[in-house]
Design a protein around this motif. Structure first.
Motif, PDB file in Angstrom:
ATOM      1  N   THR A 115     -80.999 -62.015 -58.281  1.00  0.00           N
ATOM      2  CA  THR A 115     -79.623 -61.507 -58.111  1.00  0.00           C
ATOM      3  C   THR A 115     -78.760 -62.383 -57.584  1.00  0.00           C
ATOM      4  O   THR A 115     -79.069 -63.434 -56.615  1.00  0.00           O
ATOM      5  CB  THR A 115     -79.395 -60.319 -56.881  1.00  0.00           C
ATOM      6  OG1 THR A 115     -80.474 -59.208 -57.407  1.00  0.00           O
ATOM      7  CG2 THR A 115     -77.973 -59.910 -56.723  1.00  0.00           C
ATOM      8  N   PHE A 116     -77.417 -62.936 -58.270  1.00  0.00           N
ATOM      9  CA  PHE A 116     -76.601 -63.774 -57.996  1.00  0.00           C
ATOM     10  C   PHE A 116     -75.236 -63.007 -57.680  1.00  0.00           C
ATOM     11  O   PHE A 116     -74.646 -62.518 -58.534  1.00  0.00           O
ATOM     12  CB  PHE A 116     -76.393 -64.835 -59.182  1.00  0.00           C
ATOM     13  CG  PHE A 116     -75.152 -65.691 -59.062  1.00  0.00           C
ATOM     14  CD1 PHE A 116     -75.303 -66.457 -58.146  1.00  0.00           C
ATOM     15  CD2 PHE A 116     -74.194 -65.455 -59.981  1.00  0.00           C
ATOM     16  CE1 PHE A 116     -74.051 -67.482 -58.097  1.00  0.00           C
ATOM     17  CE2 PHE A 116     -72.921 -66.420 -59.629  1.00  0.00           C
ATOM     18  CZ  PHE A 116     -73.064 -67.516 -58.709  1.00  0.00           C
ATOM     19  N   VAL A 117     -74.578 -63.530 -56.486  1.00  0.00           N
ATOM     20  CA  VAL A 117     -73.300 -62.651 -56.025  1.00  0.00           C
ATOM     21  C   VAL A 117     -72.172 -63.861 -56.536  1.00  0.00           C
ATOM     22  O   VAL A 117     -71.898 -64.754 -56.380  1.00  0.00           O
ATOM     23  CB  VAL A 117     -73.315 -62.942 -54.399  1.00  0.00           C
ATOM     24  CG1 VAL A 117     -71.702 -62.207 -54.077  1.00  0.00           C
ATOM     25  CG2 VAL A 117     -74.337 -62.084 -53.792  1.00  0.00           C
ATOM     26  N   ALA A 118     -71.755 -63.266 -57.868  1.00  0.00           N
ATOM     27  CA  ALA A 118     -70.727 -64.180 -58.646  1.00  0.00           C
ATOM     28  C   ALA A 118     -69.486 -64.040 -58.119  1.00  0.00           C
ATOM     29  O   ALA A 118     -68.731 -64.970 -58.343  1.00  0.00           O
ATOM     30  CB  ALA A 118     -70.672 -63.547 -60.053  1.00  0.00           C
ATOM     31  N   ALA A 119     -68.939 -62.989 -57.248  1.00  0.00           N
ATOM     32  CA  ALA A 119     -67.768 -62.860 -56.848  1.00  0.00           C
ATOM     33  C   ALA A 119     -67.878 -62.037 -55.594  1.00  0.00           C
ATOM     34  O   ALA A 119     -68.306 -61.098 -55.443  1.00  0.00           O
ATOM     35  CB  ALA A 119     -66.573 -62.472 -57.746  1.00  0.00           C
ATOM     36  N   GLN A 120     -67.276 -62.904 -54.457  1.00  0.00           N
ATOM     37  CA  GLN A 120     -67.508 -62.040 -53.255  1.00  0.00           C
ATOM     38  C   GLN A 120     -66.244 -60.976 -52.850  1.00  0.00           C
ATOM     39  O   GLN A 120     -65.113 -61.371 -53.058  1.00  0.00           O
ATOM     40  CB  GLN A 120     -67.668 -63.212 -52.107  1.00  0.00           C
ATOM     41  CG  GLN A 120     -67.982 -62.545 -50.739  1.00  0.00           C
ATOM     42  CD  GLN A 120     -69.542 -62.569 -50.458  1.00  0.00           C
ATOM     43  OE1 GLN A 120     -70.256 -63.411 -51.077  1.00  0.00           O
ATOM     44  NE2 GLN A 120     -69.865 -61.674 -49.794  1.00  0.00           N
ATOM     45  N   GLY A 121     -66.365 -59.985 -52.491  1.00  0.00           N
ATOM     46  CA  GLY A 121     -65.361 -58.989 -52.018  1.00  0.00           C
ATOM     47  C   GLY A 121     -64.528 -59.471 -50.790  1.00  0.00           C
ATOM     48  O   GLY A 121     -65.328 -59.937 -50.017  1.00  0.00           O
ATOM     49  N   GLY A 122     -63.243 -58.996 -50.844  1.00  0.00           N
ATOM     50  CA  GLY A 122     -62.469 -59.205 -49.662  1.00  0.00           C
ATOM     51  C   GLY A 122     -62.887 -58.686 -48.402  1.00  0.00           C
ATOM     52  O   GLY A 122     -63.222 -57.511 -48.311  1.00  0.00           O
ATOM     53  N   ARG A 123     -62.646 -59.367 -47.247  1.00  0.00           N
ATOM     54  CA  ARG A 123     -63.171 -58.294 -46.038  1.00  0.00           C
ATOM     55  C   ARG A 123     -62.038 -57.442 -45.679  1.00  0.00           C
ATOM     56  O   ARG A 123     -60.621 -57.852 -45.857  1.00  0.00           O
ATOM     57  CB  ARG A 123     -63.234 -59.573 -44.834  1.00  0.00           C
ATOM     58  CG  ARG A 123     -64.586 -60.264 -44.858  1.00  0.00           C
ATOM     59  CD  ARG A 123     -64.546 -61.161 -43.686  1.00  0.00           C
ATOM     60  NE  ARG A 123     -63.812 -62.202 -43.850  1.00  0.00           N
ATOM     61  CZ  ARG A 123     -63.915 -63.373 -42.916  1.00  0.00           C
ATOM     62  NH1 ARG A 123     -64.810 -63.298 -42.008  1.00  0.00           N
ATOM     63  NH2 ARG A 123     -63.246 -64.227 -42.939  1.00  0.00           N
ATOM     64  N   GLY A 124     -62.478 -56.224 -45.107  1.00  0.00           N
ATOM     65  CA  GLY A 124     -61.241 -55.374 -44.755  1.00  0.00           C
ATOM     66  C   GLY A 124     -60.597 -55.908 -43.582  1.00  0.00           C
ATOM     67  O   GLY A 124     -61.006 -56.561 -42.636  1.00  0.00           O
ATOM     68  N   GLY A 125     -59.517 -55.494 -43.381  1.00  0.00           N
ATOM     69  CA  GLY A 125     -58.396 -55.830 -42.128  1.00  0.00           C
ATOM     70  C   GLY A 125     -58.963 -54.941 -40.778  1.00  0.00           C
ATOM     71  O   GLY A 125     -59.321 -53.777 -41.093  1.00  0.00           O
ATOM     72  N   ALA A 142     -51.629 -53.748 -37.654  1.00  0.00           N
ATOM     73  CA  ALA A 142     -53.063 -53.928 -38.167  1.00  0.00           C
ATOM     74  C   ALA A 142     -53.168 -55.167 -39.016  1.00  0.00           C
ATOM     75  O   ALA A 142     -51.878 -55.524 -39.606  1.00  0.00           O
ATOM     76  CB  ALA A 142     -53.676 -52.688 -38.685  1.00  0.00           C
ATOM     77  N   LEU A 143     -54.223 -55.600 -39.247  1.00  0.00           N
ATOM     78  CA  LEU A 143     -54.264 -56.712 -40.103  1.00  0.00           C
ATOM     79  C   LEU A 143     -54.662 -56.232 -41.592  1.00  0.00           C
ATOM     80  O   LEU A 143     -55.180 -55.204 -41.896  1.00  0.00           O
ATOM     81  CB  LEU A 143     -55.715 -57.479 -39.945  1.00  0.00           C
ATOM     82  CG  LEU A 143     -55.448 -58.289 -38.444  1.00  0.00           C
ATOM     83  CD1 LEU A 143     -56.673 -59.251 -38.064  1.00  0.00           C
ATOM     84  CD2 LEU A 143     -54.254 -59.113 -38.208  1.00  0.00           C
ATOM     85  N   LEU A 144     -54.172 -56.869 -42.423  1.00  0.00           N
ATOM     86  CA  LEU A 144     -54.246 -56.595 -43.916  1.00  0.00           C
ATOM     87  C   LEU A 144     -55.663 -57.015 -44.341  1.00  0.00           C
ATOM     88  O   LEU A 144     -56.160 -57.952 -44.039  1.00  0.00           O
ATOM     89  CB  LEU A 144     -53.221 -57.284 -45.057  1.00  0.00           C
ATOM     90  CG  LEU A 144     -51.757 -57.052 -44.564  1.00  0.00           C
ATOM     91  CD1 LEU A 144     -50.866 -57.737 -45.364  1.00  0.00           C
ATOM     92  CD2 LEU A 144     -51.311 -55.613 -44.434  1.00  0.00           C
ATOM     93  N   GLY A 145     -56.099 -56.277 -45.626  1.00  0.00           N
ATOM     94  CA  GLY A 145     -57.497 -56.706 -46.007  1.00  0.00           C
ATOM     95  C   GLY A 145     -57.315 -57.865 -46.964  1.00  0.00           C
ATOM     96  O   GLY A 145     -56.052 -58.250 -47.655  1.00  0.00           O
ATOM     97  N   GLU A 146     -58.276 -58.623 -46.897  1.00  0.00           N
ATOM     98  CA  GLU A 146     -58.332 -60.074 -47.871  1.00  0.00           C
ATOM     99  C   GLU A 146     -58.588 -59.769 -49.246  1.00  0.00           C
ATOM    100  O   GLU A 146     -59.092 -58.729 -49.607  1.00  0.00           O
ATOM    101  CB  GLU A 146     -59.371 -60.806 -47.450  1.00  0.00           C
ATOM    102  CG  GLU A 146     -58.880 -61.447 -45.933  1.00  0.00           C
ATOM    103  CD  GLU A 146     -60.007 -62.526 -45.514  1.00  0.00           C
ATOM    104  OE1 GLU A 146     -59.854 -63.420 -46.287  1.00  0.00           O
ATOM    105  OE2 GLU A 146     -60.560 -62.249 -44.589  1.00  0.00           O
ATOM    106  N   PRO A 147     -57.688 -60.297 -50.078  1.00  0.00           N
ATOM    107  CA  PRO A 147     -57.787 -60.078 -51.615  1.00  0.00           C
ATOM    108  C   PRO A 147     -59.351 -60.788 -52.077  1.00  0.00           C
ATOM    109  O   PRO A 147     -60.057 -61.634 -51.269  1.00  0.00           O
ATOM    110  CB  PRO A 147     -56.981 -61.257 -52.386  1.00  0.00           C
ATOM    111  CG  PRO A 147     -56.415 -61.940 -51.390  1.00  0.00           C
ATOM    112  CD  PRO A 147     -56.864 -61.492 -49.817  1.00  0.00           C
ATOM    113  N   GLY A 148     -59.703 -60.134 -53.015  1.00  0.00           N
ATOM    114  CA  GLY A 148     -61.478 -60.449 -53.390  1.00  0.00           C
ATOM    115  C   GLY A 148     -61.169 -61.471 -54.335  1.00  0.00           C
ATOM    116  O   GLY A 148     -60.123 -62.179 -54.750  1.00  0.00           O
ATOM    117  N   GLU A 149     -62.480 -62.227 -54.434  1.00  0.00           N
ATOM    118  CA  GLU A 149     -62.778 -63.594 -54.955  1.00  0.00           C
ATOM    119  C   GLU A 149     -62.336 -63.333 -56.705  1.00  0.00           C
ATOM    120  O   GLU A 149     -63.013 -62.440 -57.186  1.00  0.00           O
ATOM    121  CB  GLU A 149     -63.935 -64.169 -54.996  1.00  0.00           C
ATOM    122  CG  GLU A 149     -64.063 -65.485 -55.332  1.00  0.00           C
ATOM    123  CD  GLU A 149     -65.446 -66.267 -54.687  1.00  0.00           C
ATOM    124  OE1 GLU A 149     -65.680 -67.323 -55.182  1.00  0.00           O
ATOM    125  OE2 GLU A 149     -66.363 -65.204 -54.469  1.00  0.00           O
TER     126      GLU A 149
END
Length: 480
Positions: A115-125, A142-149
């Motif tokens: 398995t290869f993680v090709a794109a990392q999901g953004g962290r939740g705020g 509250a903090l915003l969620g980060e955009p995904g890669e």
């Protein structure tokens, strides 16, 4: 309709965005000050490439190059966490090499389940419950969620075959694999009949191995001539390379020895992207078409010289099937020895992340495009910018506190920044207003920050004093 073999594809991937955190205050009868209870947002889904033994081509990626994982859900009150985004799993054949558009190899996927993680999901705020502290007991933000890669990657399939057949067009490679295995390649007497790699499974006693019949090799292939590099990358993994030599060719200027020399020269010029050296691979010479009398005579003439070069030589005919049994068992012995010398590939999880750096490190430079302006670069400051809701003054104040504690303000001051100087972090530019350490602990309205308020409203104490004066009159001065 005949199936298509696709061994190269450019894909555009987007991981899921993280969900936003929630700003909420617990409300319950007889508990007017229930405290913050906003939950965190869920993480965005990853995009995974997983080796599937039932997939043999990159055809699906050729027709559907765009893919996106699921977004994380927003947190909610009562400390409810947002659901994580759905992970997107994309199946690739064993032997797939993942590269950047610049040609940098990120992963070599071999073995079912790798398995290869090709794109990392953004962290939740973070929600306001996670942000509460002694100084900020009930955050109004509250903090915003980060955009995904988002990434553009190149997938290339390098055939996982034990035996690679080398030879000029129409040398008989496709015929050889068709009589040794159940593969049914297209066969005809003209150059480049084979336009895609053909794989055949061959059994010799207790040994089972695969043979690759790939597009014909010609002089200049290492520089991209003919089908060139489209062929060469498929032999990088082979345990043994077989020269299939046409002893019945009528082309002027060609003979078995010159054919071998020309092919070896191309192999010497080619640098495998996966490392290693093709010169180290065992070689076998196969003199084909000995069912033709003239070809049989020529084979007898060149066999001693090829053996003098250290090449095992086999005389065969795919038409009469002469010599095929001896060739098959000889190749099986070489493959078995090669396998014994190689570690067994095991499924693994491959995650590509940015190079490790000290997250506390950042740089402040003068903006070359704007006089008196500055640019802040660093992993933490840029991530904090993405997490901040600039429509909420308290969230902006919290960002100012974090930047101040990190030392950003000190560096700006040392470089000569003045109040109001434009400062750019990530995609956001704002006017710098130096903050005072500890101001974050001041009691202010939820969703506001005292440092950002700029109004002339009369405070509660002043309004109370004005009411007393209207009721009782002004105090008399002593001595009057």
């Amino acid at each position: 309709m005949a199936s298509r073999f696709v061994d190269r594809a450019v894909i555009h991937l987007a991981a899921g965005d993280g969900g936003h955190g929630c700003a909420s205050v617990h409300r319950e009868k007889f508990k007017p000050l229930g405290g913050p209870d906003g939950g965190n947002g869920g993480n965005g889904g990853d995009v995974l490439l997983v080796v599937d033994p039932n997939v043999h081509t990159l055809l699906d990626f050729h027709f559907r190059p765009h893919a996106r994982a699921g977004n994380g859900k927003q947190g909610a009150g009562d400390d409810r966490q947002g659901a994580a985004g759905e992970t997107l799993t994309m199946h690739v054949p064993s032997g797939t090499v993942v590269m950047t558009e610049d040609g940098e190899i990120l992963a070599d996927l071999i073995g079912a389940g790798t398995t290869f993680v090709a794109a990392q999901g953004g962290r939740g705020g973070l929600g306001n419950r996670a942000l509460s502290s002694k100084a900020r007991k009930a955050p109004g933000f509250a903090l915003l969620g980060e955009p995904g890669e988002e990434r553009d990657l190149v997938l290339e399939l390098r055939s996982v075959a034990d035996v690679g057949l080398l030879g000029f067009p129409s040398a008989g490679k496709s015929s050889l694999i068709s009589v040794l295995s159940a593969a049914k390649p297209k066969i005809a007497d003209y150059p480049f009949t084979t336009l895609v790699p053909n794989l055949g499974v061959i059994t010799a006693g207790e040994v089972v191995f695969t043979m690759a019949d790939v597009p014909g090799l010609i002089p200049g292939a290492s520089e991209g001539k003919g089908l060139g590099l489209d062929f060469l990358r498929h032999i990088e993994r082979c345990a043994v390379l077989v020269h299939v030599i046409d002893c019945a060719t009528f082309e002027p200027g060609r003979d078995p020895l010159s054919d071998v020399d020309a092919l070896e020269e191309e192999l010497a010029r080619y640098t495998p992207a996966l490392g290693g050296d093709l010169a180290d691979r065992p070689r076998v010479a196969v003199l084909n078409k000995i069912d033709i009398p003239e070809a049989a005579e020529l084979a007898e003439m060149v066999k001693p010289e090829l053996e003098a070069r250290g090449l095992p030589v086999f005389e065969i005919s795919t038409a009469s099937r002469a010599g095929l049994r001896e060739l098959t068992f000889a190749l099986a012995a070489v493959v078995e020895k090669y396998r014994a010398d190689q570690p067994e590939p095991e499924p693994e999880q491959v995650v590509v992340r940015p190079k490790a750096i000290n997250e506390d490190e950042f740089t402040v430079i003068e903006d070359p495009d704007e006089e008196g302006a500055f640019i802040v670069k660093g992993n933490r400051p840029e991530r904090w910018i993405r997490q901040t809701d600039f429509g909420n003054d308290e969230a902006v104040g919290y960002l100012a506190d974090r930047l101040n504690r990190l030392g950003v303000e000190d560096k700006l001051a040392k470089l000569g920044a003045q109040p109001g100087s434009p400062v750019t972090i990530g995609d956001v530019q704002f006017d710098w207003e130096p903050s005072t350490p500890g101001v974050a602990a001041m009691m202010t309205g939820r969703g506001t920050d005292a440092r950002l308020e700029n109004n002339n409203r009369i405070g509660a104490a002043e309004r109370k004093e004005a009411r007393r004066i209207r009721r009782d009159g002004p105090d008399e001065l002593d001595g009057e």
